[in-house]
Design an enzyme around this catalytic site. Structure first.
Site, PDB file in Angstrom:
ATOM      1  N   ALA A   1       5.757 -22.534  -7.223  1.00  0.00           N
ATOM      2  CA  ALA A   1       5.154 -21.299  -6.730  1.00  0.00           C
ATOM      3  C   ALA A   1       5.380 -20.147  -7.694  1.00  0.00           C
ATOM      4  O   ALA A   1       4.518 -19.278  -7.853  1.00  0.00           O
ATOM      5  CB  ALA A   1       5.737 -20.953  -5.356  1.00  0.00           C
ATOM      6  N   GLU A   2       6.528 -20.135  -8.334  1.00  0.00           N
ATOM      7  CA  GLU A   2       6.878 -19.038  -9.243  1.00  0.00           C
ATOM      8  C   GLU A   2       6.045 -19.055 -10.518  1.00  0.00           C
ATOM      9  O   GLU A   2       5.536 -18.028 -10.951  1.00  0.00           O
ATOM     10  CB  GLU A   2       8.366 -19.110  -9.618  1.00  0.00           C
ATOM     11  CG  GLU A   2       9.326 -18.682  -8.523  1.00  0.00           C
ATOM     12  CD  GLU A   2       9.387 -17.179  -8.380  1.00  0.00           C
ATOM     13  OE1 GLU A   2       8.784 -16.459  -9.195  1.00  0.00           O
ATOM     14  OE2 GLU A   2      10.033 -16.705  -7.421  1.00  0.00           O
ATOM     15  N   SER A   3       5.936 -20.220 -11.147  1.00  0.00           N
ATOM     16  CA  SER A   3       5.381 -20.262 -12.507  1.00  0.00           C
ATOM     17  C   SER A   3       4.325 -21.328 -12.736  1.00  0.00           C
ATOM     18  O   SER A   3       3.745 -21.380 -13.825  1.00  0.00           O
ATOM     19  CB  SER A   3       6.519 -20.501 -13.499  1.00  0.00           C
ATOM     20  OG  SER A   3       7.101 -21.791 -13.282  1.00  0.00           O
TER      21      SER A   3
END
Length: 502
Positions: free
Chosen positions: A157-159
């Site tokens: 989800a972050e990257s």
């Protein structure tokens, strides 16, 4: 000089390792994809849908808790051996309903599932393809640190599993650390190197941070929200809302939309990633896992010259070492363990181990007039300390006209090429506005003028700025600021604020 082939991690990275393998048993034939290798459902025969209390008892007196919904765990020290059963999602016909972090099926999660199955389908496929390269490595590190494997979906989800990902908030890497948090958890960040981009070191740092957050909150949903927004914002939201239930917090205004969407996004990615066949993601071409060897090289080693000698493309060196920002190893390091393509370590040992690859091909700048290192550094957007180190001259010492200053760019390089893109980045408009606002406040405080006993107030309207209010009311800007420091110093003014003007 050791070779580390991470290919074996694909086979080691199963959902539960020996310490947790006895929790539940599965007769399902394993899927070949890296994401699903991590998601082999820990359930009895899926056709029978055995209830959690009927599952096989763990061996070796190991305590097991299989949970249905909910995020609270009574014994945090054993959280890596918990199993959560996703209920209420029968309509999805999932092949795997077991997770080792809390996952629910509600409207926010449905929204993200719908996004990744339609408009964002290509993004999910790209993230999953990259996952083939990084998931085995990340899962092994999480496991070694006693954390759930399914936290890989937080990184997703972050990257999107992109080591060079960078946000508007200057968060970088697979786990999107901002500089301050990265340094707190041991990551080196300077002009030469950014270990937030190192998949191994950043995952170790993320494991420490996530473990700390979980120990603080005892709840993976709140811990994930704090990872996104910061502990301070989450603590204030909990205090003001008088609840530490994440889903209740999302109904209030104390968490930003990004954080309210963050946790359901992770859950949606976990549901998709552990049920690829159920959602028609059967043709994803996963990237091969990282496979490299390592050699020890001295500080200030010229990577371009070394790559030429090893007969490898220097881009492969940069690809395997994304934390290295420049064309030579940081000069302050005595040695650096460099990742190289498999086989290059043999070439290095045979032909190059005793050769000197110290960087010397620096560009030089001839000063048109007497100046200082500080001025030259500002001209080329370089940290003064970098030029001080290369030239052995104090940043404030006067340099004579026509004197040559060594620059950290390689001969033949364009200083605006991708390697130096960070030198020319401009902050987003709101970041520049906030910086200008803070500068205004600082200048006003220096003037010392203020309204002693305010009797007239102005209510801030939409679109107002301090400068506009000053013009509207005829109150000098510095006087306006100093008379309202309690309102304007901590944050930018908002609609509805009361500002003293007379």
């Amino acid at each position: 000089m050791n070779r580390y082939s991470l290919l074996v991690l694909l086979f080691a990275a199963v959902f539960f390792t020996s310490s947790c393998s006895s929790l539940l048993t599965s007769t399902r034939q394993s899927d070949s994809s890296p994401l699903v290798k991590l998601s082999q459902e820990a359930e009895s025969q899926s056709q029978s849908e055995t209830k959690p209390e009927q599952q096989t008892k763990p061996q070796n007196n190991q305590k097991t808790v299989v949970m249905v919904g909910g995020a609270r765990i009574s014994e945090p020290e054993n959280h890596n051996c918990k199993v959560y059963l996703l209920e209420g999602a029968e309509e999805l016909n999932l092949e795997n309903r077991y997770f080792d972090i809390p996952v629910v099926y509600n409207d926010p999660v449905k929204k993200w599932l719908n996004y990744y199955l339609k408009r964002g389908r290509t993004y999910f496929e790209i993230y999953s393809e990259r996952g083939g390269r990084y998931v085995p490595l990340l899962a092994k590190i999480l496991e070694d640190n006693g954390l759930p494997h399914d936290l890989i979906y937080l990184a997703m989800a972050e990257s999107g599993f992109q080591t060079k990902a960078k946000s508007h908030a200057r968060a970088v890497g697979l786990w999107q650390f901002i500089p301050s948090t990265g340094r707190i958890y041991g990551l080196k960040i300077d002009w030469y190197i950014d270990e937030r981009r190192d998949p191994v070191k950043s995952t170790i740092a993320a494991s420490r941070y996530l473990k700390k957050l979980y120990d603080d909150y005892g709840d993976w949903e709140i811990a994930a929200a704090a990872y996104n927004a910061g502990e301070g914002k989450v603590n204030r939201a909990i205090r003001n809302s008088k609840t530490d239930d994440f889903w209740k917090l999302t109904k209030r205004r104390y968490l930003k939309a990004e954080t309210r969407n963050y946790v359901p996004k992770i859950m949606a990615l976990a549901i998709l990633g552990k049920n690829l066949k159920s959602f028609g993601f059967e043709d994803i071409e996963f990237h091969g896992p990282l496979d490299y060897a390592e050699i020890d090289v001295p500080g200030k080693t010229d990577l371009v010259a070394l790559a030429e000698e090893l007969k490898v493309d220097v881009e492969e060196i940069y690809y395997l070492n994304p934390e290295l920002l420049r064309w030579y190893i940081p000069p302050y390091m005595e040695t650096y363990r460099l990742k190289v393509p498999v086989g290059a370590e043999v070439v290095y040992k045979e032909c190059c181990e005793e050769k000197d690859f110290t960087a010397t091909a620096f560009q030089r700048y001839k000063t048109p007039s007497a100046t200082t290192i500080n001025v030259v550094a500002k001209k080329f957007r370089i940290q003064p300390s970098v030029l001080e180190g290369l030239n052995g001259i104090s940043a404030r010492k006067l340099i004579a006209k026509n004197q040559e200053v060594i620059l950290p760019f390689r001969e033949g390089q364009n200083i605006k090429e991708a390697m130096y893109a960070d030198l020319y980045e401009r902050p987003r408009r709101h970041v520049r506005a906030r910086a200008s606002y803070k500068k205004q406040i600082k200048m006003a405080k220096a003037s010392g003028q203020k309204i002693a006993n305010p009797k007239e107030y102005y209510t801030v309207q939409k679109g107002d700025t301090l400068w506009k209010i000053s013009k509207k009311t005829g109150t000098p800007l510095n006087v306006l600021i100093n008379s309202n420091l309690s309102s304007v110093e901590c944050r930018m003014i908002r609609k509805g604020d009361k500002i003293a003007v007379r």
